[in-house]
Design an enzyme around this catalytic site. Structure first.
Site, PDB file in Angstrom:
ATOM      1  N   LYS A   1     -13.404  -4.736   9.100  1.00 42.00           N
ATOM      2  CA  LYS A   1     -14.214  -3.636   8.245  1.00 42.00           C
ATOM      3  C   LYS A   1     -15.503  -3.414   8.660  1.00 42.00           C
ATOM      4  O   LYS A   1     -15.920  -2.140   8.544  1.00 42.00           O
ATOM      5  CB  LYS A   1     -13.965  -4.047   6.817  1.00 42.00           C
ATOM      6  CG  LYS A   1     -12.620  -4.176   6.168  1.00 42.00           C
ATOM      7  CD  LYS A   1     -12.450  -5.050   4.947  1.00 42.00           C
ATOM      8  CE  LYS A   1     -10.964  -5.152   4.395  1.00 42.00           C
ATOM      9  NZ  LYS A   1     -10.875  -6.053   3.467  1.00 42.00           N
TER      10      LYS A   1
ATOM     11  N   GLU B   1      -2.589 -12.283   1.499  1.00 44.64           N
ATOM     12  CA  GLU B   1      -1.427 -12.062   2.295  1.00 44.64           C
ATOM     13  C   GLU B   1      -0.407 -13.543   2.266  1.00 44.64           C
ATOM     14  O   GLU B   1      -0.884 -14.406   2.021  1.00 44.64           O
ATOM     15  CB  GLU B   1      -1.501 -11.764   3.868  1.00 44.64           C
ATOM     16  CG  GLU B   1      -2.557 -10.741   4.209  1.00 44.64           C
ATOM     17  CD  GLU B   1      -1.814  -9.346   3.749  1.00 44.64           C
ATOM     18  OE1 GLU B   1      -0.613  -9.288   3.907  1.00 44.64           O
ATOM     19  OE2 GLU B   1      -2.438  -8.412   3.227  1.00 44.64           O
TER      20      GLU B   1
ATOM     21  N   VAL C   1       0.839  -1.224  -0.026  1.00 50.28           N
ATOM     22  CA  VAL C   1       0.023  -0.099  -0.116  1.00 50.28           C
ATOM     23  C   VAL C   1       0.836   1.383  -0.025  1.00 50.28           C
ATOM     24  O   VAL C   1       0.667   2.060  -0.762  1.00 50.28           O
ATOM     25  CB  VAL C   1      -0.864  -0.074   1.171  1.00 50.28           C
ATOM     26  CG1 VAL C   1      -1.842   1.139   1.252  1.00 50.28           C
ATOM     27  CG2 VAL C   1      -1.880  -1.188   1.119  1.00 50.28           C
TER      28      VAL C   1
END
Lengths: 408, 408
Positions: A192, A177, A13
């Site tokens: 989330k 991942e 990111v």
């Protein structure tokens, strides 16, 4: 005015944000980048620091936290907020655990905290929930919130891959991942959902209170059954509001072709928000990847510079209370390799046999499912929600036909 | 701090905003409401003014303009901006025509102008384009931007209604204006596309430069053809960027089931934005109605109070220039009641006969289509874009089969 920006972490990111800033406005590149691992190969020929104090104890205006360790992330973000800084974070685990404290710090010290990239990566869902539903009453939020799980389900449906092959492919593509557990067991989704619910409903339900079943038990026969019904299976996160509070659950669910979630494939994410004034709003976009996630960080950065802060309207100024979700009754298809694995879960419901598997269609309470999670995990029990998409009779009929195909 | 709010107009949208404010925060109700028609029955027992000076010459902090006359709307909005006020407008015709001047006024006098409700009603597409695509490069924007046209198309496809019956029903449901011409001829869509393109691409193309064909010529046989191909027809607005500028066009188009626009039904609108960093983002929500449109006005109001203003990033600080769109080549199905009506349009392309209509599949330039618009209108020529959704051969085959059905 030049902003002095400090960046923690230079993974997927961080590199996405870096590349966007470099091409768009080099003045928005970080002055300092702090990383942990001295031995890791880095794609840019950058001067890196290994000491967090180079950001925390040095005058910076904005701190961007993009590391994976939630404990360290909380240290950095809370330190920066205590200095009244503008802070951007993408650390969903950390945010879901600490938003109550972080909001207090934001208020007390006059800084600001933005975190669009922490949920649904490229989709501006947090900003939209925060500023477009003023005076509105959201009754339901439903989403596909994990790009790698969705990518894996697309591979099961489109390419007939096995679950383990699909997971490997997701890793190769950079959507999962290195340790894909957090992705495929839905744990990433519950973080989330905790974050989104705070903005959508003004309520804070810690993620460990949410029934969370990922894609790890979806079986090839579930895929065959869904296909025979003209349906797909998606990992759906749901929050439903009632007078008494919120019910929340995350599990694979059958989705029909008239539902916009039906068309969400690969690493895409989506959120469907039902409200009194706006009816059904639907948002879809990339839910994983360096540039989509970096783009949300970069958008946060430009917003932070303009002085934008979340308003948390739905909290109506109240202090955040930790709450539990209400119990919900879910109509589900349960299946496993043995009848014994089903029996403790399903009570008096009938067990059907097909394709060397055992099936039951029944209604289970989220509370009970949470209690049975260790057994579900140990016995590899598949649980798929019907999600209102199809009648039980039709499913039973299709299960019987699977059986005929196999036995006939 | 209390904000003194003045409202121009108390029609469908004004009443939507009023109802939301009344239920949410009565401090955000207008202090003054100016309307034009003294004799019109009003649903609330309100004190109304008939003199615009009651807002323009009286200290108000925020002006909300929700009238239908674009000339008067421009007067009000520009006056308010010249007083450095915060202004909200939903007048797409006025905004599309005057954004260049209004932005100058905003800059010169320090006020602000928000207009989320002017495009796609309830969808926060302007805000998202304005603040979520920082440093990104949008290559394409495609949308369904007229709720009543979309409602009409849903009736043609789902209920086999005639165009005129569907228009009547849209009026009864409050999705179309009393004079539905602006809705069904797509003119309303071109205003919206002008506004969206300014935010998405930083380019200003006045709406009269855009090829605009509405749903007014969609024929029952077009519907039958689309159905036989498993497709739908939607009124699609498209902006495509190339090195040299933007091509833009609005016309009915075939849409396939893998396109998220396929599922947009009834009064819903949608926008699909393709960009370098974010891939494809998709937004869907109600595109008409009192509460959805009023909700966008109300969200603008809460944003204006917090000091939010559009950043127009894509303009990169440049003054707005009026531009023309590039010519684009469109692959289309053209049909009419007579071969003579087709001939001048299609050049050397073959004409096929089926169901007492004449058909041709060919590639036409937007420029040429604009020249032929009066003849298209006069001869009720249907033009449907293929939109990359299906091969010509398959369409020809389906047209032949329509013929067989009819003649056989």
């Amino acid at each position: 005015m030049t902003n002095r920006i400090g960046l923690f972490g230079f993974g997927v990111v961080g590199q996405g944000y870096y590349e966007i800033a470099k091409n768009d406005r080099p003045s928005l590149l970080p002055e300092t980048i702090v990383v942990q691992n001295k031995n890791k190969e880095r794609p840019h020929s950058l001067q890196l620091s290994f000491d967090p104090k180079d950001i925390l104890n040095t005058p910076h205006d904005i701190g961007i936290e993009l590391i994976s360790d939630p404990i360290q992330a909380y240290d950095y973000v809370s330190s920066l907020l205590k200095s009244g800084k503008k802070v951007i974070s993408a650390n969903k685990k950390m945010l879901a655990a600490h938003l109550p404290e972080l909001l207090e710090l934001e208020k007390s010290y006059g800084g600001s905290l933005l975190y669009e990239a922490s949920a649904a990566a490229g989709i501006p869902i947090i900003t939209c929930l925060d500023c477009h539903f003023a005076g509105d009453h959201i009754s339901k939020l439903q989403g596909i919130l994990n790009g790698s799980s969705n990518y894996i389900l697309s591979r099961l449906f489109q390419d007939d891959l096995s679950l383990s092959d699909a997971v490997k492919l997701a890793q190769e593509k950079g959507f999962a991942e290195a340790d894909p557990t957090l992705d495929i067991n839905g744990s990433d989704v519950s973080s989330k959902l905790t974050i989104l619910s705070l903005h959508a409903f003004g309520r804070y339900i810690p993620e460990n209170e949410i029934l969370t079943i990922g894609v790890q038990h979806v079986h090839a026969e579930d895929v065959a059954l869904a296909k025979s019904l003209g349906l797909k299976i998606k990992l759906i996160a749901t929050v439903q509001r009632s007078q008494d509070g919120l019910s929340m659950y995350i599990l694979p669910a059958l989705v029909g072709e008239s539902d916009p979630l039906f068309l969400v494939e690969n690493e895409y994410n989506a959120a469907k928000v039902t409200s009194h004034n706006l009816g059904e709003q639907f948002f879809q976009g990339k839910g994983a990847g360096s540039l989509p996630t970096g783009a949300s960080v970069y958008a946060d950065l430009t917003k932070a510079i303009k002085g934008y802060a979340y308003s948390y309207d739905k909290l109506q100024g109240a202090k955040i209370k930790r709450e539990k979700p209400l119990t919900a009754s879910l109509e589900v298809i349960v299946s496993a390799d043995t009848a014994d694995a089903l029996a403790p879960l399903i009570g008096q419901a009938t067990i059907h046999q097909a394709q060397e598997r055992y099936w039951s269609i029944c209604t289970l309470a989220t509370e009970d499912l949470i209690k049975h999670l260790p057994a579900i995990e140990a016995n590899n029990v598949s649980i798929i929600a019907l999600n209102g998409s199809v009648r039980q009779e039709r499913i039973l009929d299709s299960i019987q036909k699977l059986e005929n195909v196999h036995l006939g």
